[in-house]
Design an enzyme around this catalytic site. Structure first.
Site, PDB file in Angstrom:
ATOM      1  N   LYS A  73       0.876  -1.185   0.000  1.00  0.00           N
ATOM      2  CA  LYS A  73       0.000   0.000   0.000  1.00  0.00           C
ATOM      3  C   LYS A  73       0.904   1.222   0.000  1.00  0.00           C
ATOM      4  O   LYS A  73       1.589   1.512   0.990  1.00  0.00           O
ATOM      5  CB  LYS A  73      -0.910  -0.017   1.216  1.00  0.00           C
ATOM      6  CG  LYS A  73      -1.863   1.160   1.232  1.00  0.00           C
ATOM      7  CD  LYS A  73      -3.065   0.855   2.093  1.00  0.00           C
ATOM      8  CE  LYS A  73      -3.328   2.002   3.037  1.00  0.00           C
ATOM      9  NZ  LYS A  73      -4.569   1.815   3.799  1.00  0.00           N
TER      10      LYS A  73
ATOM     11  N   LYS B 284       1.793   5.040   0.026  1.00  0.00           N
ATOM     12  CA  LYS B 284       1.269   6.330   0.453  1.00  0.00           C
ATOM     13  C   LYS B 284       1.722   7.404  -0.536  1.00  0.00           C
ATOM     14  O   LYS B 284       2.915   7.496  -0.866  1.00  0.00           O
ATOM     15  CB  LYS B 284       1.790   6.681   1.850  1.00  0.00           C
ATOM     16  CG  LYS B 284       1.230   5.781   2.944  1.00  0.00           C
ATOM     17  CD  LYS B 284      -0.228   6.082   3.238  1.00  0.00           C
ATOM     18  CE  LYS B 284      -0.716   5.349   4.475  1.00  0.00           C
ATOM     19  NZ  LYS B 284      -2.164   5.590   4.719  1.00  0.00           N
TER      20      LYS B 284
ATOM     21  N   ASP C 102      -2.716   4.938  -1.610  1.00  0.00           N
ATOM     22  CA  ASP C 102      -3.514   5.698  -0.639  1.00  0.00           C
ATOM     23  C   ASP C 102      -3.069   7.151  -0.664  1.00  0.00           C
ATOM     24  O   ASP C 102      -1.947   7.471  -0.267  1.00  0.00           O
ATOM     25  CB  ASP C 102      -3.335   5.113   0.767  1.00  0.00           C
ATOM     26  CG  ASP C 102      -4.284   5.747   1.789  1.00  0.00           C
ATOM     27  OD1 ASP C 102      -5.023   6.684   1.412  1.00  0.00           O
ATOM     28  OD2 ASP C 102      -4.287   5.309   2.955  1.00  0.00           O
TER      29      ASP C 102
ATOM     30  N   GLU D 138      -7.139   4.721  -2.661  1.00  0.00           N
ATOM     31  CA  GLU D 138      -7.841   5.013  -1.416  1.00  0.00           C
ATOM     32  C   GLU D 138      -7.905   6.514  -1.179  1.00  0.00           C
ATOM     33  O   GLU D 138      -6.905   7.213  -1.305  1.00  0.00           O
ATOM     34  CB  GLU D 138      -7.076   4.301  -0.293  1.00  0.00           C
ATOM     35  CG  GLU D 138      -7.760   4.347   1.038  1.00  0.00           C
ATOM     36  CD  GLU D 138      -7.061   3.438   2.067  1.00  0.00           C
ATOM     37  OE1 GLU D 138      -6.413   2.446   1.659  1.00  0.00           O
ATOM     38  OE2 GLU D 138      -7.157   3.738   3.249  1.00  0.00           O
TER      39      GLU D 138
ATOM     40  N   ASP E 264     -12.052   6.001   2.673  1.00  0.00           N
ATOM     41  CA  ASP E 264     -11.509   5.787   4.026  1.00  0.00           C
ATOM     42  C   ASP E 264     -11.977   6.908   4.949  1.00  0.00           C
ATOM     43  O   ASP E 264     -12.974   6.772   5.648  1.00  0.00           O
ATOM     44  CB  ASP E 264      -9.977   5.678   3.969  1.00  0.00           C
ATOM     45  CG  ASP E 264      -9.361   5.402   5.344  1.00  0.00           C
ATOM     46  OD1 ASP E 264     -10.123   5.173   6.301  1.00  0.00           O
ATOM     47  OD2 ASP E 264      -8.117   5.414   5.464  1.00  0.00           O
TER      48      ASP E 264
ATOM     49  N   LYS F 146     -12.489   0.879   9.818  1.00  0.00           N
ATOM     50  CA  LYS F 146     -11.492   0.902  10.897  1.00  0.00           C
ATOM     51  C   LYS F 146     -12.235   1.029  12.215  1.00  0.00           C
ATOM     52  O   LYS F 146     -13.134   1.875  12.343  1.00  0.00           O
ATOM     53  CB  LYS F 146     -10.538   2.091  10.730  1.00  0.00           C
ATOM     54  CG  LYS F 146      -9.623   1.981   9.524  1.00  0.00           C
ATOM     55  CD  LYS F 146      -8.729   3.206   9.393  1.00  0.00           C
ATOM     56  CE  LYS F 146      -7.826   3.072   8.176  1.00  0.00           C
ATOM     57  NZ  LYS F 146      -7.182   4.364   7.828  1.00  0.00           N
TER      58      LYS F 146
ATOM     59  N   CYS G 185      -6.309  -0.174   9.837  1.00  0.00           N
ATOM     60  CA  CYS G 185      -5.987   0.207  11.209  1.00  0.00           C
ATOM     61  C   CYS G 185      -5.278   1.558  11.173  1.00  0.00           C
ATOM     62  O   CYS G 185      -4.823   2.000  10.131  1.00  0.00           O
ATOM     63  CB  CYS G 185      -5.102  -0.836  11.887  1.00  0.00           C
ATOM     64  SG  CYS G 185      -3.542  -1.185  11.044  1.00  0.00           S
TER      65      CYS G 185
HETATM   66 MG    MG Z   1      -6.218   5.320   4.313  1.00  0.00          MG
END
Ligand code: MG
Length: 361
Positions: A160, A162, A190, A218, A243, A267, A295
């Site tokens: 994932k 960022k 994300d 995301e 999200d 989450k 999380c």
């Molecule tokens: Mg996120």
């Protein structure tokens, strides 16, 4: 089995490397730990991180909500009366979703312990193993490439990445990472609200043209910009995952009905725990959309509660529970086993964590 006391403590665990997103940089996990004790001497544990930039919760507000509002409301209640406990937990104070999540998971821990079964079994699940992705922090491109290669070496096949800090530079970032890790690894992106709607469309379309094979993107746009997220979702082929836009079950319904996203990231710190997260699971099942379980920067207690939920629900198809993998040490005993990308569910009753080296008061 009645709730005798609800206490809090703190834990601090250094991270292997600083965690950097479009929103923040963090060097260590410093979380509130909750212990719920019963009159029979059983203990249930919960955890809440201070994710001020996302949930608005800080260490002191989490502790204050637990001690001053939640504990006096729940003490004396029967663990068997899960429905009653949840009503009071969510009715005694507004907001404070992280504090509620910590107490919620400790209560679920005890509920499953009282029945002598692992929590995911009580929630109806049968998956004994999950595969999590690993987060790659925002950094200069060469470092992100290096971090991605190390993750692959450690056995992670889902990354994932960022992004969201440098606009169009992000396409180059993803292109270089894809080139380095090869075609068979799964790449998720994300942006943590870091792009505008138009930037998102232009960049995601560019990534599609370059065949970068992105599994999902995301939260490309700011949490409140549902119009913008809908614009993105309707103009690209890549799946868009909400999200920060979805905390509550009500927000999940709105995002789905407005077709603002293809998937929802659940989450526990956003919903206020498992009880509310189950409502989003049910909504997703009704509408036929898939969920990710995610999380915050959490250690093994909170992440394991989320793992039990994921193991129980097949509508959760993407697992982003890398908190324990980012921590330099594991101070607890018991619970799911975090072995690289694999999360192996425990056989012990409850969440499974037995030893928590924290002083509570
Ligand atoms: Mg996120």
């Amino acid at each position: 089995m009645r709730i005798k006391s609800i206490q809090t403590g703190r834990i601090q665990i250094p991270l292997k490397t600083p965690f950097k997103t479009a929103l923040r940089t963090v060097e260590a996990v410093e979380d509130v730990i909750v212990r719920v004790e019963t009159d029979t001497g059983e203990e249930g544990f919960g955890e809440a991180p201070p994710t001020a930039v996302i949930t608005g919760d800080i260490l002191e507000s989490i502790e204050g909500a637990v001690r001053n509002f939640i504990a006096p409301s729940l003490e004396g209640m029967e663990i068997e009366d899960l429905d009653g406990i949840m009503k009071r937990l969510h009715g005694c104070v507004k907001g404070n979703t992280s504090a509620k999540a910590a107490v919620d998971m400790a209560v679920y821990d005890l509920y499953a312990k009282s029945l002598g079964r692992p929590l995911y079994r009580i929630l109806g699940g049968a998956r004994t193993e999950l595969e999590t992705d690993l987060t790659i922090s925002v950094n200069p491109i060469p470092q992100m490439v290096e971090d991605s290669l190390r993750a692959v070496e450690e056995g992670f096949s889902i990354l994932k990445i960022k992004v969201g800090k440098e606009g169009y530079q992000d396409v180059e970032r993803i292109r270089e990472i894809r080139q380095a890790v090869g075609p068979d690894k799964v790449i998720r992106v994300d942006a943590n609200q870091g792009w505008t709607a138009k930037e998102s469309v232009r960049m995601i379309q560019k990534m599609e043209d370059l065949d970068l094979d992105i599994d999902l993107v995301e939260q490309p746009v700011p949490a409140q910009d549902l119009e913008g997220m809908k614009f993105v979702t309707s103009h690209v082929n890549t799946r868009i995952l909400a999200d920060e836009s979805v905390f509550s079950p009500r927000q999940a319904i709105r995002v789905i009905q407005e077709q603002a996203a293809d998937m929802i990231n659940i989450k526990l710190m956003k919903t206020g725990g498992i009880h509310e997260a189950l409502k989003i699971v049910n909504i997703a099942e009704i509408y036929g959309i898939e969920c990710m379980i995610g999380c915050m920067l959490e250690s093994k207690i909170a992440v394991s509660a989320a793992a039990h939920l994921a193991a129980a629900k097949s509508v959760i198809t993407a697992v982003d529970l890398d908190g324990p993998s980012l921590c330099r040490e594991d101070p607890y005993e018991g619970g799911p086993l975090y072995a690289g990308a694999k999360i192996i569910m425990p056989k012990e009753a409850g969440i499974g964590i037995s030893k928590v080296p924290v002083s509570f008061r």
